[in-house]
Write a protein that holds these residues in place. Structure first.
Motif, PDB file in Angstrom:
ATOM      1  N   GLY A  69       0.824  -1.210   0.000  1.00 30.60           N
ATOM      2  CA  GLY A  69       0.000   0.000   0.000  1.00 30.60           C
ATOM      3  C   GLY A  69       0.854   1.254   0.000  1.00 30.60           C
ATOM      4  N   THR A  70       1.880   1.266   0.828  1.00 31.99           N
ATOM      5  CA  THR A  70       2.794   2.409   0.858  1.00 31.99           C
ATOM      6  C   THR A  70       3.461   2.593  -0.496  1.00 31.99           C
ATOM      7  OG1 THR A  70       3.211   1.807   3.143  1.00 31.99           O
ATOM      8  CG2 THR A  70       4.662   3.451   2.171  1.00 31.99           C
ATOM      9  N   CYS A  73       0.998   4.152  -2.882  1.00 34.73           N
ATOM     10  CA  CYS A  73       0.821   5.581  -2.621  1.00 34.73           C
ATOM     11  C   CYS A  73       1.988   6.372  -3.203  1.00 34.73           C
ATOM     12  CB  CYS A  73       0.701   5.810  -1.122  1.00 34.73           C
ATOM     13  SG  CYS A  73       0.398   7.497  -0.665  1.00 34.73           S
ATOM     14  N   THR A 111      -2.929   3.115  -3.873  1.00 35.07           N
ATOM     15  CA  THR A 111      -2.715   2.486  -2.565  1.00 35.07           C
ATOM     16  C   THR A 111      -3.635   1.287  -2.421  1.00 35.07           C
ATOM     17  OG1 THR A 111      -2.242   4.670  -1.668  1.00 35.07           O
ATOM     18  CG2 THR A 111      -2.667   2.914  -0.090  1.00 35.07           C
ATOM     19  N   SER A 115      -2.565  -2.655  -2.474  1.00 40.13           N
ATOM     20  CA  SER A 115      -2.892  -3.408  -1.259  1.00 40.13           C
ATOM     21  C   SER A 115      -3.725  -4.628  -1.599  1.00 40.13           C
ATOM     22  CB  SER A 115      -3.663  -2.525  -0.282  1.00 40.13           C
ATOM     23  OG  SER A 115      -2.933  -1.380   0.022  1.00 40.13           O
TER      24      SER A 115
END
Lengths: 577, 414
Positions: A69-70, A73, A111, A115
């Motif tokens: 997810g990071t 982003c 993100t 994920s």
């Protein structure tokens, strides 16, 4: 080992069957405490506490998802920053190139996407999926695992495993049933037809790409293959089309009043309009706030007195070789068609218009007129005329960038100066060359004149009146040649003019360097004279002005060669004898 | 496993029943002093009104969150929440008190307000522009009165219905009552959505009558759910420290409350950002003006508050409650609950207080303004908690005969 049916397959472990989840958990605790680690439990529904009972460690999946997810982003933010702020800065909705609020939605979606992918595929990877076979399925009783029975399995690959011990341990947990698990006899490798199908699909999927790639590079008279129909045939309007969207019916929108085009470098707004807006605002606020987006009314005679606009007086560009070359190139592309390459207002368009006797045609101004001279008309006004047009001339703001318009203005000054210098302004080392060339020219003209007179005397004049007209037309091509030679000194004179404009810039340059471009500049002129490279039209076009040019040019040479004057006069009026 | 409703471990402990009176008295005095202190701030009476409205909205949003939670539990036939639902019902049952606390605002608007609280109440406001003329059809004292009465009427009706039937079940354990509540939970949800939106519009959004955002009702709703779950975690932990509800509510329930808290942290941020981005992108003056009052140029007070909302209202709790281990740890959830409640007050302060006076542009309104806001908020919350304790005393703090209670007690997260 062999089971009751005489099956010779290899044993893979022991499985016990229970009727309740509680029994399963109790047994699993026993097995864990006995030190077995390669165990598994099967149940039709999630059994709370089974994780602890068989000693499953908490999964690392959340960390994988967090990392992904990071990454998503940061990918979103990096991508947008690179695209819109670095690689291709583009103003969208008047927002800054790098504006976080606009970037957040994409970063947010990426993100989530990363994920979700990480969770889904990470789960597959951590669970060792997909599995095409499992030893458990060899037992017919195992089908109840999806119904109402609970199974506990100890794998024979466990370090502590021995057949009798494991059986004894499980038997001690009072299972409903206990049996060995045998190696699945069905082949474990993926069937060949699946590979084949994937291969075929892969090959087939390349075809559309190949077709597209092929169509991108081949030329064809047939209509193109349209992949995205609505992108190839957008309902947008083309240039010069009508529209009902706007009251004036034009699709091509003029600039919004008070705005200037983008891509105008770091020139300030004065230099982008050619008007000193501050000064203008003091005198006439209305005009300053709304830039004149149409032709300046009135022609020279009427307009000169009425023109109180505070034009920008000085060209904002640095006047150097590169600028003048650029200006000349642009001038030859955009201006010369009407104004002629020499600026006398007799370009191809003008000739054509005269030929077809266009009644509404206005002759383009000669750029050498007195009123346009440096000091008479501000650079800013010429710039404004190029930008917004005047009378029949359209504005060129859409075609020529601001810098290039100023470059044209700079070149125009040089062009004007080339017809208007005294011999004193020419560098001393050039004067003798000029004088020599003027001498040659004079001789040439005299020779031609003599030949013409001789020819005229031989020819039987049918009608005396027709003769001047015929003569006027005929020597055009001949006169072109001298014109070409005229151009040379003229071009050379252009240099000093440029020097005048910026003495500091050019002073350091050696004379030889100056001479080279001068001859280069002469090239186009000589090319015009060659009938092979161009048809007779440009030649004739230039011939006429050439006649006019001869006058000032000859006058300039007066101090050097006194004989040039009568010749030049004779040349200017060929009928005089 | 299930206990009788009069079991001591399900009743409010004596120590808490005893503090009702001090809470109510102290809270009332604090609010009064706070309002009077506001008169001495640079924005004068306007500051007092807005500070009072902020504190009132803070308590109201918690109760509305509780109301929605109760409705939704019945709507979904949720089993896990049977053990925590009674605490939420007590929070929701405070709404009649909030109606009383709203009366000062209502009376002021009807009789004394000349634009100090609601600009549309000023003389000749409606004739200023065409837009004002149209808006005045809704934004006028009469409509305000009617709307307020209807809103509180609807909420009190829903609240009473769910409250009385739930309490009735403590005695009878009748399953028909559960079915009845289920049946009415659908319409109640619809009514709730409409009323919350209208409340946000007419009470808070109309503080700047020109400004509008169709998302504003949802924005307040997001904050109200978040603050409700925060208060749930904190209060349940507090009650368990006092020795009640220890068997009925465990880390599994905290885990689920924590999931909700986490979800609404994100939901609040999502809605807040969506509203912000659309206004920012369209860049229409009458929409951006509201944010300009809170952002302006440079880093003056309000823009610092705006930035702090992003960091402290979303980013910090988002990462803090992300881990399931935190969510399964009641003590931590209680601490974060208090934190989130404080941030929710900051959020409402940021929404309401700038309207107290744009020209002064003061975050606190000076020392007196700060004291005023603080006393209003603390006093109102003390009143709120005091009434909650009064409602909660003498009844079991768990719906003891709820047919789904066994399910809740056996509840385990995967």
């Amino acid at each position: 080992m062999a089971d009751s049916s005489g099956n010779q397959s290899k044993s893979r472990g022991v499985v016990a069957e229970y009727d309740t989840p509680e029994a399963l958990i109790a047994a699993a605790n026993r097995v864990r405490e006995a030190g077995y680690t390669k165990t598994d439990a099967f149940s039709p529904f999630p059994v709370h506490g089974i994780d602890e009972a068989i000693g499953i460690k908490p999964t690392i999946l959340p960390w994988i998802v967090l990392a992904a997810g990071t990454t998503g982003c940061l990918t979103g933010l990096t991508m947008e920053t690179w695209m819109n702020a670095i690689d291709y800065p583009y103003i969208i909705s008047g927002k800054p190139f790098l504006s976080l609020p606009a970037f957040i939605p994409v970063a947010f979606e990426l993100t989530i996407l990363f994920s979700a992918f990480a969770a889904f595929f990470g789960q597959w990877a951590l669970n060792g999926l997909p599995k095409f076979s499992n030893a458990m399925f060899t037992s017919p009783r195992f089908d109840a695992a999806t119904d109402d029975k609970f199974f506990l399995y100890i794998d024979s690959r466990d370090a502590r495993f021995n057949d009798a011990g494991a059986r004894a341990l499980l038997a001690d947990t009072s299972p409903a049933n206990l049996e060995d698990v045998y190696e699945d006899e069905s082949p474990t490798n993926v069937p060949r037809f699946i590979y084949l199908a994937v291969l075929v699909l892969a090959v087939l999927s390349v075809f559309p790409l190949l077709i597209i790639a092929d169509m991108r590079v081949t030329k064809s008279s047939k209509p193109r293959f349209h992949i995205f129909w609505d992108m190839d045939f957008m309902p947008s309007k083309g240039p010069q089309e009508k529209t009902i969207l706007f009251a004036d019916g034009r699709t091509m929108r003029p600039n919004v009043p008070g705005t200037v085009m983008r891509g105008s470098g770091d020139l300030d707004v004065d230099d982008q309009t050619g008007i000193q807006l501050e000064a203008m605002a003091e005198g006439n606020r209305g005009d300053a706030t709304q830039l004149v987006a149409f032709a300046q009314a009135g022609d020279a005679a009427a307009g000169e007195a009425a023109d109180t606009t505070p034009w920008v007086e000085e060209n904002p560009l640095t006047i150097d070789r590169a600028t003048l070359d650029k200006g000349r190139e642009r001038f030859d592309i955009y201006c010369a068609v009407c104004h002629g390459r020499d600026g006398f207002g007799n370009g191809l368009v003008n000739q054509r218009a005269k030929k077809i006797l266009a009644t509404t045609w206005t002759q383009p101004s000669s750029l050498h007129e007195e009123r346009l001279a440096a000091g008479k008309m501000a650079d800013g006004k010429i710039f404004n005329t190029i930008t917004n047009g005047i009378r029949k001339m359209p504005g060129y703001a859409g075609q020529i960038t601001v810098e290039d318009r100023w470059a044209i203005v700079a070149y125009l000054r040089v062009l004007q100066a080339s017809r208007d210098v005294s011999i004193d302004e020419i560098p001393a080392n050039k004067r003798s060359k000029l004088a020599r060339e003027a001498d040659q020219l004079k001789k040439q003209i005299e020779a031609e004149e003599a030949a013409r007179l001789k020819k005229a005397a031989e020819a039987k004049p049918a009608t005396e009146e027709a003769k001047p007209a015929a003569e006027e037309a005929k020597p055009a091509s001949e006169e072109a040649k001298p014109a070409a030679e005229e151009a040379k000194p003229a071009a050379e004179e252009a240099k000093p003019a440029a020097e005048e404009a910026k003495p500091a810039a050019e002073e350091a340059k050696p004379a030889t360097e100056e001479a080279k471009p001068a001859t280069e500049e002469a090239k186009p002129a000589t090319e015009e004279a060659k009938p092979a490279t161009e048809d007779a039209k440009p030649a004739t076009e230039d011939a006429k002005p050439a006649a006019e040019e001869a006058k000032p040019a000859a006058e300039e040479t007066k101090p050097a060669t006194e004989e040039a004057e009568p010749t030049a006069e004779g040349e200017a009026s060929p009928d005089k004898e | 496993m299930t206990k009788e409703p009069n079991d001591r471990s399900l009743q409010l402990p004596e120590s808490l029943s005893g503090v009702q009176r001090p809470l109510l008295a102290g809270g009332g005095i604090a609010v009064l002093v706070g309002v009077i202190a506001g008169f001495m701030s640079p924005n004068g009476v306007s500051h007092s009104l807005h500070a009072y409205l902020t504190a009132f909205t803070f308590c109201l949003t918690i109760s509305l969150g509780a109301l929605f939670f109760v409705i939704i539990q019945h709507l979904c036939r949720a089993g896990w929440s049977a053990s925590v639902r009674r605490v939420a019902e007590i929070m929701m049952a405070v709404i009649p008190l909030l109606a009383i606390l709203f009366l000062p605002i209502l009376v002021y608007v009807l009789l004394f307000d000349h634009g100090a609280l609601y600009p549309w109440n000023a003389e000749g406001w409606s004739s200023q522009t065409a837009a004002n003329h149209e808006k005045a059809k809704i934004l006028n004292p009469v409509a305000y009165l009617i709307t307020s009465v209807v809103l509180f009427g609807v909420w009190i009706a829903i609240t009473r219905f769910f409250w009385t039937n739930s309490c009735k079940q403590d005695l009878t354990g009748d399953i028909a009552l559960t079915a009845k509540l289920q049946r009415w939970s659908g319409p109640a949800t619809v009514l709730f959505g409409l009323t919350v939106t209208f409340a946000a519009f007419i009470w808070i959004m109309s503080l700047d009558p020109l400004w509008f955002s169709t998302m504003f009702g949802v924005y307040l709703f997001a904050g109200s759910m978040l603050s409700f779950f925060a208060l749930m975690s904190s209060s349940i932990y507090f009650l368990q420290k006092k020795g009640v509800l220890v068997d009925e509510i465990n880390e599994e329930h905290f885990h689920d409350l924590g999931k909700f808290t986490f979800g609404f942290i994100v939901f609040w941020a999502y809605i807040a950002f969506s509203q912000y981005m659309l206004i920012w992108y369209a860049n229409i003056p009458e929409e951006t003006i509201w944010l300009l009052h809170r952002q302006g140029d440079g880093l003056h007070g309000w823009s610092l508050v705006s930035i702090s909302l992003v960091v402290l209202h979303w980013l910090v709790p988002f990462f803090a409650i992300m881990s399931r281990h935190v969510r399964r740890w009641p003590k931590w959830m209680a601490c974060w609950g208090v934190y989130i409640l404080a941030m929710h007050y900051v959020d409402l302060y940021w929404v309401i207080m700038p309207e107290a006076g744009h020209e002064n542009y003061l975050v606190f309104g000076g020392v007196m303004g700060f004291i005023s806001s603080l006393l209003c908020a603390v006093g109102m919350f003390a009143l709120y908690v005091g009434v909650m304790l009064r409602i909660g005393s003498g009844i079991p703090l768990v719906a003891a005969k709820d047919p789904r209670l066994p399910q809740a007690l056996a509840f385990e997260n995967i």
